[in-house]
Design a protein around this motif. Structure first.
Motif, mmCIF file in Angstrom:
data_model
loop_
_atom_site.group_PDB
_atom_site.id
_atom_site.type_symbol
_atom_site.label_atom_id
_atom_site.label_comp_id
_atom_site.label_asym_id
_atom_site.label_seq_id
_atom_site.Cartn_x
_atom_site.Cartn_y
_atom_site.Cartn_z
ATOM 1 N N GLU A 279 0.835 -1.203 0.000
ATOM 2 C CA GLU A 279 0.000 0.000 0.000
ATOM 3 C C GLU A 279 0.875 1.262 0.000
ATOM 4 O OE1 GLU A 279 -3.393 1.949 -0.554
ATOM 5 O OE2 GLU A 279 -3.175 -0.240 -0.484
ATOM 6 N N ILE A 280 1.995 1.208 0.739
ATOM 7 C CA ILE A 280 2.924 2.340 0.745
ATOM 8 C C ILE A 280 3.539 2.536 -0.639
ATOM 9 C CG2 ILE A 280 5.137 3.148 1.645
ATOM 10 C CD1 ILE A 280 4.395 1.950 4.319
ATOM 11 N N ARG A 281 3.907 1.431 -1.290
ATOM 12 C CA ARG A 281 4.485 1.535 -2.640
ATOM 13 C C ARG A 281 3.520 2.226 -3.596
ATOM 14 N NH1 ARG A 281 4.001 -0.485 -7.389
ATOM 15 N NH2 ARG A 281 2.363 -1.922 -6.718
ATOM 16 N N ARG A 282 2.256 1.831 -3.558
ATOM 17 C CA ARG A 282 1.263 2.435 -4.444
ATOM 18 C C ARG A 282 1.113 3.936 -4.153
ATOM 19 N NH1 ARG A 282 -3.694 -2.025 -4.505
ATOM 20 N NH2 ARG A 282 -2.481 -3.768 -5.394
ATOM 21 N N TYR A 283 1.083 4.272 -2.877
ATOM 22 C CA TYR A 283 0.961 5.692 -2.505
ATOM 23 C C TYR A 283 2.173 6.492 -2.996
ATOM 24 C CZ TYR A 283 1.269 9.876 0.365
ATOM 25 O OH TYR A 283 1.410 11.183 0.780
ATOM 26 N N LEU A 284 3.373 5.940 -2.794
ATOM 27 C CA LEU A 284 4.588 6.640 -3.206
ATOM 28 C C LEU A 284 4.631 6.840 -4.714
ATOM 29 C CD1 LEU A 284 7.219 4.864 -0.920
ATOM 30 C CD2 LEU A 284 6.350 7.201 -0.669
ATOM 31 N N THR A 287 2.247 9.526 -5.737
ATOM 32 C CA THR A 287 2.641 10.855 -5.265
ATOM 33 C C THR A 287 3.928 11.357 -5.904
ATOM 34 O OG1 THR A 287 1.623 10.316 -3.125
ATOM 35 C CG2 THR A 287 3.077 12.235 -3.202
ATOM 36 N N TYR A 288 4.936 10.467 -6.017
ATOM 37 C CA TYR A 288 6.268 10.903 -6.458
ATOM 38 C C TYR A 288 6.695 10.307 -7.801
ATOM 39 C CZ TYR A 288 6.430 12.223 -1.535
ATOM 40 O OH TYR A 288 6.143 12.769 -0.320
ATOM 41 N N ALA A 292 11.143 7.775 -9.073
ATOM 42 C CA ALA A 292 11.617 8.225 -7.761
ATOM 43 C C ALA A 292 11.595 7.086 -6.753
ATOM 44 C CB ALA A 292 10.755 9.379 -7.273
ATOM 45 N N VAL A 293 10.564 6.254 -6.796
ATOM 46 C CA VAL A 293 10.421 5.169 -5.820
ATOM 47 C C VAL A 293 11.487 4.106 -6.012
ATOM 48 C CG1 VAL A 293 8.898 3.320 -5.008
ATOM 49 C CG2 VAL A 293 7.959 5.580 -5.531
ATOM 50 N N HIS A 294 11.801 3.761 -7.257
ATOM 51 C CA HIS A 294 12.679 2.617 -7.523
ATOM 52 C C HIS A 294 14.125 2.988 -7.823
ATOM 53 C CE1 HIS A 294 9.431 -0.375 -7.538
ATOM 54 N NE2 HIS A 294 8.704 0.559 -8.102
ATOM 55 N N GLU A 295 14.431 4.281 -7.974
ATOM 56 C CA GLU A 295 15.792 4.647 -8.353
ATOM 57 C C GLU A 295 16.403 5.775 -7.517
ATOM 58 O OE1 GLU A 295 16.279 5.383 -12.512
ATOM 59 O OE2 GLU A 295 14.893 3.795 -13.110
#
Length: 382
Positions: A279-284, A287-288, A292-295
């Motif tokens: 759920e945090i991954r989906r939110y990030l 949003t970003y 940004a999330v994976h790199e």
């Protein structure tokens, strides 16, 4: 009448010696001409702009933390932990230099004597017998070029290596290399590889572990997970190179060669609270953005309490276990031979990839049965 004495006749031995001198001279001349022609050819072709390295930011791991600062999950396309030059331990630095580029701090991107020696061996054996890539050349290949083996790519490596050496210090080049080199199983750089293969931080690295990681640079055929015997032999070769270059005494090298690989593989897992982490991954990402999330190496602090989550997980597991036992024995949950998951000797359960802790349930593999006993395998234990 000549005033000079007659010259002695050239013997067969003298002819052979003279022929070798001519051969070496012509070989050296051909190498020089080839290098100059290659550099001229590459100079006119399109090359990446090495000054882009000044703003280069490699992809790093995004980590999720509990309310007390413990890591509970991570996201990454390339698992990488950035370190500085000072954070690379001397034992690892020495292993890299002894094996990959002993003259790194004295050459200007190309090790000419090594290049000539390698070319001579290749010509004599009519095959690629010895490599001559410096650390800087390896870095150019990783950052800018393709892994294809061709004369053009080698010339590009050399020209780019010279340009990088002119633009950056030796410490900067070595740091880029230490953070960028691929070491298998999704791990880039030595810091991430140490955590994966040995379950520890870079500053805790031992001599045999450092040699094992440097051995992996050679290629996927030296993975300590997939080819342990080959990796062990290559590791011992790294130790021998360290002895030859003066980083180890003969006694230290011999003693270390007797050590096992002793891996403690830590696969990246998000199974402590998988639905919460997802759920945090989906939110990030909403949003970003995905990049940004994976790199970009975000640091995400959450409200999850590690101790309470572990207690909840254990309570659910105990309840399911008690429910299962109330319904009686229904046979083994799976049969690896029927499912063709491997042999009794080679099979490795997912549970065995983590430390076996007291009081925890762990899957066991029944390897033999008699009328009065059974032999059960639990990771390295039987």
């Amino acid at each position: 009448m000549s005033i000079f004495p007659p010259l002695p006749p050239i013997t067969v031995r003298g002819k052979k010696y003279f022929g070798k001198i001519i051969f070496v001279f012509l070989l050296f001349l051909s190498i020089v001409v080839g290098v100059l022609a290659g550099l001229l050819f590459v100079y006119k072709s399109d090359l990446p702009e090495v000054h882009a390295l000044e703003t280069y930011r490699p992809g790093v791991i995004t980590e999720l933390y509990s309310d007390e600062g413990q890591v509970i999950g991570s996201f990454a396309l390339q698992r990488r932990v950035i370190v500085t030059y000072q954070q690379v331990p001397a034992v690892l630095r020495n292993a890299i230099l002894a094996t990959e580029d002993k003259n790194f701090f004295s050459h200007w991107g190309i090790d000419v004597p090594r290049l000539i020696r390698a070319a001579t061996k290749d010509l004599i054996k009519l095959r690629r017998a010895e490599g001559a890539s410096t650390i800087t050349m390896q870095l150019t290949r990783v950052l800018f070029l393709t892994p294809e083996k061709s004369f053009k790519r080698k010339m590009q490596e050399m020209l780019l290596a010279v340009q990088i050496e002119r633009a950056f210090s030796k410490q900067q080049i070595f740091t880029l290399y230490a953070n960028q080199i691929y070491l298998g199983h999704g791990n880039y750089g030595f810091a991430a590889a140490v955590e994966f293969y040995f379950g520890k931080k870079l500053n805790e690295l031992t001599l045999p572990e450092a040699a094992t990681l440097v051995a992996r640079i050679r290629g996927p055929g030296y993975s300590p997970l997939l080819y342990p015997q080959r990796a062990l032999e290559r590791r011992n070769l790294v130790l021998e190179r360290m002895r030859v270059e003066g980083f180890l005494t003969r006694a230290e090298a011999q003693e270390t060669k007797q050590a096992p690989l002793d891996l403690h593989v830590q696969y990246p897992r998000n199974d402590l609270a998988p639905y919460f982490v997802e759920e945090i991954r989906r939110y990030l990402e909403r949003t970003y953005g995905t990049e940004a999330v994976h790199e970009k190496g975000l640091r995400v602090y959450t409200t999850l309490n590690l101790a309470l989550q572990q207690a909840a997980n254990q309570a659910v597991f105990n309840g399911l276990r008690a429910y299962d036992k109330r319904h009686g024995w229904r046979g083994a949950p799976r049969n690896i031979l029927k499912e063709k998951l491997g042999t009794l000797e080679s099979y490795a359960d997912e549970d065995w990839r983590r430390p076996i802790e007291k009081g925890k349930w762990v899957n066991g593999l029944v390897v033999s049965v008699t009328s009065s006993a059974a032999t059960v395998k639990l990771g390295p234990y039987t």
